[in-house]
Write an enzyme that holds these catalytic residues in place. Structure first.
Site, short mmCIF file in Angstrom:
data_model
loop_
_atom_site.label_atom_id
_atom_site.label_comp_id
_atom_site.label_asym_id
_atom_site.label_seq_id
_atom_site.Cartn_x
_atom_site.Cartn_y
_atom_site.Cartn_z
N ARG A 1 27.25 44.48 101.07
CA ARG A 1 28.35 43.70 100.46
C ARG A 1 28.74 44.27 99.11
O ARG A 1 29.91 44.33 98.75
CB ARG A 1 27.90 42.22 100.30
CG ARG A 1 28.08 41.41 101.56
CD ARG A 1 27.29 40.14 101.49
NE ARG A 1 25.88 40.38 101.73
CZ ARG A 1 24.92 39.48 101.54
NH1 ARG A 1 25.22 38.29 101.08
NH2 ARG A 1 23.67 39.79 101.80
N TRP A 2 27.77 44.73 98.35
CA TRP A 2 28.03 45.32 97.03
C TRP A 2 28.95 46.53 97.18
O TRP A 2 29.92 46.69 96.43
CB TRP A 2 26.70 45.72 96.40
CG TRP A 2 26.78 46.22 94.98
CD1 TRP A 2 26.74 45.46 93.85
CD2 TRP A 2 26.91 47.58 94.56
NE1 TRP A 2 26.82 46.28 92.74
CE2 TRP A 2 26.92 47.59 93.15
CE3 TRP A 2 27.00 48.81 95.23
CZ2 TRP A 2 27.03 48.76 92.40
CZ3 TRP A 2 27.10 49.97 94.49
CH2 TRP A 2 27.12 49.94 93.08
N ASN B 1 16.18 46.09 111.59
CA ASN B 1 17.16 47.05 111.03
C ASN B 1 17.39 48.26 111.93
O ASN B 1 18.40 48.96 111.80
CB ASN B 1 16.74 47.52 109.63
CG ASN B 1 16.91 46.48 108.54
OD1 ASN B 1 16.19 46.49 107.54
ND2 ASN B 1 17.85 45.56 108.71
N TRP B 2 16.47 48.50 112.88
CA TRP B 2 16.70 49.60 113.84
C TRP B 2 17.95 49.34 114.67
O TRP B 2 18.51 50.26 115.25
CB TRP B 2 15.49 49.75 114.79
CG TRP B 2 14.25 50.32 114.17
CD1 TRP B 2 13.08 49.66 113.98
CD2 TRP B 2 14.05 51.65 113.68
NE1 TRP B 2 12.16 50.50 113.39
CE2 TRP B 2 12.72 51.73 113.20
CE3 TRP B 2 14.86 52.79 113.61
CZ2 TRP B 2 12.18 52.90 112.66
CZ3 TRP B 2 14.32 53.96 113.05
CH2 TRP B 2 13.01 54.00 112.59
N ASP C 1 18.42 42.40 99.16
CA ASP C 1 19.53 42.15 100.08
C ASP C 1 20.86 42.27 99.33
O ASP C 1 20.93 41.99 98.13
CB ASP C 1 19.38 40.74 100.68
CG ASP C 1 20.21 40.56 101.93
OD1 ASP C 1 20.77 41.56 102.43
OD2 ASP C 1 20.31 39.42 102.42
N GLY C 2 21.89 42.67 100.06
CA GLY C 2 23.24 42.68 99.50
C GLY C 2 23.80 44.06 99.20
O GLY C 2 24.88 44.17 98.61
N ARG D 1 28.75 51.56 103.15
CA ARG D 1 27.50 50.82 102.98
C ARG D 1 26.39 51.72 102.40
O ARG D 1 25.57 51.27 101.60
CB ARG D 1 27.03 50.25 104.34
CG ARG D 1 27.96 49.20 104.92
CD ARG D 1 27.44 48.75 106.28
NE ARG D 1 26.08 48.26 106.20
CZ ARG D 1 25.75 47.03 105.82
NH1 ARG D 1 26.69 46.15 105.53
NH2 ARG D 1 24.50 46.68 105.77
N GLU E 1 5.71 30.97 95.98
CA GLU E 1 6.90 30.36 95.37
C GLU E 1 8.11 31.23 95.70
O GLU E 1 8.07 32.45 95.52
CB GLU E 1 6.73 30.25 93.84
CG GLU E 1 5.61 29.35 93.41
CD GLU E 1 5.86 27.89 93.77
OE1 GLU E 1 7.04 27.47 93.82
OE2 GLU E 1 4.88 27.16 94.00
#
Ligand code: FPP
Length: 246
Positions: free
Chosen positions: A25-26, A69-70, A21-22, A34, A208
């Protein structure tokens, strides 16, 4: 001492799942589109896959495209599909060189035809590799998968091939897309979001969870090794108490 040297090779997780994820934003942080974030994210995928093979992780499953995401803008969806196709084709030789088998889970039939064909071809070409299985979750959602499994079992009951009492946890697991894999012991999510987002809900009952602030394009194998060291410090009790574990 680096994180790699701190890893206990005898207690490695067999299966690691990652929510990358990200990327958006990156890219935005750098004033870029994007899609640049997604392209840069491929470099992280490559480094993490090689890092897993390097230390002996047998299964790596990455959430590349969710059912939801579609709903992104059509230009971004198209760019992602093109990126999947290009990456799969460009990396097949490297996967073979590293003895890594490519696998895919999700509603593969919903992907563009070219993507389906190239994915199948890469999976066929890497089918006999044994070091690590890299599974791409594409057009995947856990609720879709669980519903699909429930429907398949219902059909078997309807056709009198199965009784209701024969529907056990093992039987249910056998209908999931992850049928030949152990459940992940460790799940990593980047970008500071603390959510599961419809990923491997059945399989992650005792996984975890490890969350890092790093955005996916900044995540490298040293970060993976850090997550594994953190995982190895945890006590996995599976509902028991500490004193029962040894
Ligand atoms: C999430 O970041 C990332 C994705 C939805 C796509 C990830 C795909 C790749 C890195 C390409 C990998 C290619 C292969 C073949 C495995 P985001 O867009 O949700 O970021 P944001 O939350 O910052 O907007």
């Amino acid at each position: 001492m680096g994180f790699k040297e701190q890893i206990d090779k005898n207690r490695l997780p067999e299966h690691i799942a990652i929510i990358m994820d990200g990327n958006g934003r990156w890219a935005k942080n750098q004033g870029k589109f994007r899609s640049f974030g997604h392209e840069s994210g491929v470099l992280s995928v490559k480094d993490i896959v090689e890092g897993c093979a390097e230390i002996g992780i047998k299964y790596l499953t990455i959430y590349a495209f969710s059912t939801d995401n579609w709903n992104r803008p059509v230009e971004e969806v198209n760019a992602l599909m093109e990126l999947f196709i290009a990456t799969i084709n460009n990396e097949t030789d490297t996967l073979n060189a590293n003895n890594i088998r490519l696998n895919a889970i999700g509603d593969i039939a919903s992907l563009p035809q070219q993507c389906i064909e190239d994915l199948k071809s890469a999976m066929d070409k890497t089918a006999n590799n044994t070091t690590c299985t890299l599974t791409l979750a594409l057009s995947y959602s856990a609720k879709w998968e669980i519903l699909d499994a429930a429907k398949k079992l219902a059909k078997q009951v309807q056709d009198q091939q199965l009784t209701i009492d024969e529907i056990t946890e093992v039987k249910f697991s056998s209908q999931l897309t992850t049928v030949d894999m152990p459940d992940p012991e460790l799940m990593i999510r980047t970008s500071g979001e603390h959510r599961i987002s419809n990923f491997l809900l059945w399989q992650m009952a005792y996984t975890e969870l490890y969350f890092t602030e790093k955005l996916w394009p900044d995540f490298r194998r040293e970060d993976l090794f850090e997550a594994i060291v953190d995982y190895q410090k945890r006590e996995r009790r599976f509902g028991k108490i500490s004193e029962q574990l040894n």
